[in-house]
Design an enzyme around this catalytic site. Structure first.
Site, PDB file in Angstrom:
ATOM      1  N   GLU A 183      -2.706  11.365   3.296  1.00 45.18           N
ATOM      2  CA  GLU A 183      -3.774  11.211   4.270  1.00 45.18           C
ATOM      3  C   GLU A 183      -3.768  12.445   5.162  1.00 45.18           C
ATOM      4  O   GLU A 183      -2.711  13.012   5.444  1.00 45.18           O
ATOM      5  CB  GLU A 183      -3.580   9.973   5.138  1.00 45.18           C
ATOM      6  CG  GLU A 183      -3.785   8.668   4.431  1.00 45.18           C
ATOM      7  CD  GLU A 183      -3.662   7.505   5.389  1.00 45.18           C
ATOM      8  OE1 GLU A 183      -4.712   6.907   5.714  1.00 45.18           O
ATOM      9  OE2 GLU A 183      -2.532   7.217   5.811  1.00 45.18           O
ATOM     10  N   GLU A 242       0.856  -1.192   0.000  1.00 41.98           N
ATOM     11  CA  GLU A 242       0.000   0.000   0.000  1.00 41.98           C
ATOM     12  C   GLU A 242       0.886   1.235   0.000  1.00 41.98           C
ATOM     13  O   GLU A 242       1.874   1.299   0.749  1.00 41.98           O
ATOM     14  CB  GLU A 242      -0.890   0.003   1.238  1.00 41.98           C
ATOM     15  CG  GLU A 242      -1.699   1.289   1.417  1.00 41.98           C
ATOM     16  CD  GLU A 242      -2.614   1.229   2.637  1.00 41.98           C
ATOM     17  OE1 GLU A 242      -3.086   0.125   2.973  1.00 41.98           O
ATOM     18  OE2 GLU A 242      -2.845   2.284   3.252  1.00 41.98           O
TER      19      GLU A 242
END
Length: 283
Positions: free
Chosen positions: A167, A162
């Site tokens: 974020e 990932e």
């Protein structure tokens, strides 16, 4: 990054599958004022070709690039998230992708949002990725622009790898800080390595910023507005996940283990506005 419970379990816990794209009518309350300020990056770089882009210039989300994922998954996508993902919370407005998180009751949940993916449609191995976006804000708001390994159906997470390009965790003064992280499997266990960057003033919801990675066979580097803030050496054999192809995921989560739940200071609707995503690779 400390105390991360990332969005990836959405793909492994009760995945609802994809639904066909629609062109839902945009309610007046869902229309957004799109900022005019913020950095723009070039559409060319020396020694690189633009191999794919979505400028979101059409009337609807391009189904050749994107599919929706829907529902709330098992245990809130594995993170105790509170939203129900729906296609209706995605719109194209004035040449921009808008993902909207709302406080509304739907299918037993008190919040709705959207999550779109390029799985099975657009996937990439190496290159520079630029994403120009304005982020939402507020306690309990969790926007993400990220990638998963295209082989996750066969090897699962975290073995697929990932790459979190961006974020942000809303509330409590955290809206000035961008996080960039990778996740992988090491000796049968989850491993991760992350970095962060905080603006000197203002928040990531004030104007457009460009979130980038430069990724090759030996490293991944993270940038905000062309300023590098994090890097990982991916040459060790246990990081082989990052020498394979990945697809994109864009979403806003509401609540969850990392951000916590909305509170009395949170306001809705909240919007993540994406001007473009571009992928460049070496000539």
């Amino acid at each position: 990054m400390r105390n991360i419970f990332l969005l990836t379990p959405i793909l492994f816990f009760g995945l609802s599958g994809c639904v066909s794209e629609e062109n839902p009518k945009i309610d007046a309350a869902d229309s957004v004022n799109i900022p005019t300020q913020g950095l723009s990056t070039p559409n060319t770089y020396p020694g690189m070709n633009l191999v794919w882009a979505d400028e979101f210039d059409g009337a609807t989300l391009n189904s050749a690039n994107w599919s929706h994922e829907t529902g709330n998954g098992q245990n809130g996508w594995g993170n105790n998230e509170l939203q129900f993902y729906r296609p209706q919370n995605t719109s194209i407005q004035n040449g921009h992708l808008v993902i909207t998180a709302k406080k509304e009751s739907f299918s037993g949940k008190e919040y709705t949002s959207s999550r779109i993916i390029t799985k099975g449609k657009q996937q990439f191995r190496y290159g520079r990725v630029d994403i120009r976006a304005v982020l939402p804000k507020g306690q309990g708001i969790w926007p993400a622009l990220w990638m998963l390994g295209s082989n996750f159906d066969t090897v699962s997470w975290p073995a697929c790898g990932e790459i979190d390009i961006m974020e942000m965790i809303g509330g409590n003064g955290r809206e000035k800080t961008v996080h960039g992280t990778v996740h992988w499997e090491h000796d049968g266990k989850h491993a991760q390595f992350g970095g962060e960057y905080s603006l000197a003033s203002g928040t990531l919801s004030d104007k457009f910023h460009v979130y980038s990675i430069v990724w090759d066979a030996t490293s991944i580097r993270w940038f905000i507005d062309n300023k590098q803030y994090h890097v990982i050496d991916t040459t060790p054999a246990q990081l082989d996940e990052f020498r394979r192809s990945f697809f994109f995921i864009f979403n806003i989560a509401v609540g969850g283990n990392w951000p916590g739940s909305p509170d009395g200071t949170s306001t809705f609707p909240q919007h993540m506005i994406v001007d473009y995503v571009r992928v460049f690779q070496n000539n």
